[in-house]
Enzyme design. Structure first.
Site, PDB file in Angstrom:
ATOM      1  N   ALA A  78       0.810  -1.217   0.000  1.00  0.00           N
ATOM      2  CA  ALA A  78       0.000   0.000   0.000  1.00  0.00           C
ATOM      3  C   ALA A  78       0.843   1.268   0.000  1.00  0.00           C
ATOM      4  O   ALA A  78       0.416   2.290  -0.540  1.00  0.00           O
ATOM      5  CB  ALA A  78      -0.945  -0.003   1.204  1.00  0.00           C
ATOM      6  N   GLN A 117      -6.237  -1.078   5.503  1.00  0.00           N
ATOM      7  CA  GLN A 117      -6.837  -1.705   6.672  1.00  0.00           C
ATOM      8  C   GLN A 117      -8.244  -2.239   6.434  1.00  0.00           C
ATOM      9  O   GLN A 117      -8.745  -3.019   7.242  1.00  0.00           O
ATOM     10  CB  GLN A 117      -6.867  -0.711   7.842  1.00  0.00           C
ATOM     11  CG  GLN A 117      -5.510  -0.309   8.376  1.00  0.00           C
ATOM     12  CD  GLN A 117      -4.783  -1.450   9.078  1.00  0.00           C
ATOM     13  OE1 GLN A 117      -5.383  -2.448   9.453  1.00  0.00           O
ATOM     14  NE2 GLN A 117      -3.480  -1.295   9.248  1.00  0.00           N
ATOM     15  N   CYS A 167       4.747   1.693  11.604  1.00  0.00           N
ATOM     16  CA  CYS A 167       5.671   2.494  10.793  1.00  0.00           C
ATOM     17  C   CYS A 167       6.319   3.618  11.586  1.00  0.00           C
ATOM     18  O   CYS A 167       7.327   4.176  11.172  1.00  0.00           O
ATOM     19  CB  CYS A 167       4.929   3.078   9.592  1.00  0.00           C
ATOM     20  SG  CYS A 167       4.284   1.824   8.481  1.00  0.00           S
ATOM     21  N   THR A 202       9.965  -7.125 -13.047  1.00  0.00           N
ATOM     22  CA  THR A 202       9.444  -8.481 -13.130  1.00  0.00           C
ATOM     23  C   THR A 202       8.389  -8.723 -12.059  1.00  0.00           C
ATOM     24  O   THR A 202       8.628  -8.447 -10.875  1.00  0.00           O
ATOM     25  CB  THR A 202      10.575  -9.506 -12.969  1.00  0.00           C
ATOM     26  OG1 THR A 202      11.565  -9.271 -13.985  1.00  0.00           O
ATOM     27  CG2 THR A 202      10.057 -10.929 -13.070  1.00  0.00           C
ATOM     28  N   SER A 217      -2.929  -3.640   0.466  1.00  0.00           N
ATOM     29  CA  SER A 217      -1.711  -4.242   1.013  1.00  0.00           C
ATOM     30  C   SER A 217      -1.961  -5.711   1.329  1.00  0.00           C
ATOM     31  O   SER A 217      -2.902  -6.046   2.059  1.00  0.00           O
ATOM     32  CB  SER A 217      -1.278  -3.508   2.287  1.00  0.00           C
ATOM     33  OG  SER A 217      -0.056  -4.032   2.771  1.00  0.00           O
TER      34      SER A 217
END
Length: 378
Positions: A72, A181, A328, A243, A201
């Site tokens: 995300a 979330q 984070c 890739t 995410s």
């Protein structure tokens, strides 16, 4: 013995069904999706397309509206910064967002300010919910982008995404939501066709870390005029070169499929855990954060007045693994910007803890948790 894991908003465990599926890509289906000359490449391409279909189904999108990313954070950056040049060309340099966004939206917005854009950040107040009236008042003819998160990562409060979409029905601004979330958990709001960009995410919905997606809906027959942030290949319509990690993408696709299939069962388990927590902790008279009618079933943000969250986390570390904010920013000792945006002072914000669980979480010995907290409150 490890403590019971109650930090699923930071990252979820990998679903066993997803794990077993992913492992085969390490030894069997290891072909490059871009290899068009042999069966291994064709097989990889087929599996990636299948994953696109499953991710798209969660939000009511089409296969070719799904771009795979590393998560995300990358999706948020691509959504916000990928529209920078379009904003300049159109002479639209105003952005509306909120004061409770994740850093992966907050910091790109700060970068856009340095590039000459004006950013309006909407407050939320004690409820933790964005005001639709405030959003309506903030819109201007030159508003280029509106970015409002789907579910707050710290409080678990669901934002009125459908309401934002309805307000923007008569405005040309692009609408982005960070759905890290809520994707695969709150299945209704993200289906709204007026949401242009949705960040996803994998490691929040029981897939491995390192994979995510950006949903980029067309407006009619027109694609959103985005620019890539990286260069070096034509993958993902030239917007995200490199890739493709086929195994990770396939795992995300299966996780998305299971999210729809098992939605009711998962909600019931999470509600059961939440009720058990509230029943047990209620005797300690905690202060719950924000409007509880809008909190997801798997999240509980609360405080015991006068008790510092760090002390509480340490005291409970052998029983439950909990947090006091976003993973984070866990290395920062500054108060949560989300909680201060809700009107808390530093002491109040530093008292809050977050418990977040999932359908795989075992039963917690809540009486022992309560007894441990009581020793700190005496």
């Amino acid at each position: 013995m490890m403590p019971i894991y109650l930090d699923c908003n930071a990252t979820t465990p990998v679903d066993p069904e997803v794990r077993d599926y992913y492992i085969r890509f390490l030894s069997e289906d290891y072909g490059n999706e871009g290899s068009r000359t042999h069966a291994y490449g064709a097989r990889a391409k087929q599996l990636v397309q299948k994953a696109r279909d499953h991710v798209a189904a969660v939000v009511g999108a089409k296969r070719d509206e799904i771009l795979f990313t590393s998560g995300a954070t990358e999706s948020n950056n691509l959504a916000l910064l990928g529209l920078l040049e379009t904003g300049r060309k159109l002479g639209r340099r105003h952005i509306v967002t909120t004061s409770i966004e994740h850093k992966a939206v907050h910091e790109p917005c700060a970068y856009l300010e340095k590039q000459g854009f004006e950013v309006t950040r909407l407050d939320v107040g004690m409820s933790g919910v964005v005001s639709l009236d405030a959003l309506r008042d903030a819109l201007r003819p030159d508003t280029h982008l509106v970015s409002v998160m789907h579910v707050n990562n710290e409080t678990g409060i669901v934002q009125p995404i459908e309401g934002v979409a309805e307000i923007l029905a008569s405005h040309s601004a692009f609408f982005h939501t960070d759905a890290a979330q809520g994707f695969g958990k709150d299945l209704n709001q993200l289906q709204h066709p007026r949401i242009d960009l949705i960040s996803v995410s994998g490691h929040k919905i029981f897939a491995p870390k390192g994979v995510g997606a950006l949903v980029v809906r067309r407006r009619g027959y027109q694609r959103i005029p985005m620019q890539p942030l990286m260069f070096g290949g034509g993958q993902e319509r030239g917007l995200r070169p490199g890739t493709l990690p086929v195994g990770l993408i396939a795992a995300l696709g299966l996780a998305a499929e299971i999210a729809i299939r098992d939605a009711q069962k998962r909600h019931e388990r999470c509600r059961k855990i939440r009720q058990a927590a509230l029943n047990a902790l209620g005797e300690l008279h905690p202060k719950l954060t924000g409007n509880q009618d809008l909190v997801m079933d798997h999240v509980l943000n609360l405080a015991f007045p006068g008790l510092d969250s760090e002390a509480l986390i340490v005291a409970l570390k052998d029983l439950v693994a909990i947090s006091n904010g976003s993973a984070c920013t866990s290395n920062s000792y500054t108060p949560s910007h989300v909680l201060t945006a809700m009107g808390m002072n530093e002491d109040e914000a530093n008292s809050c803890i977050r418990m977040s669980w999932c359908h795989m979480t075992p039963d917690v010995d809540w009486p022992v948790v309560v007894k441990t907290i009581q020793t700190l409150l005496q």
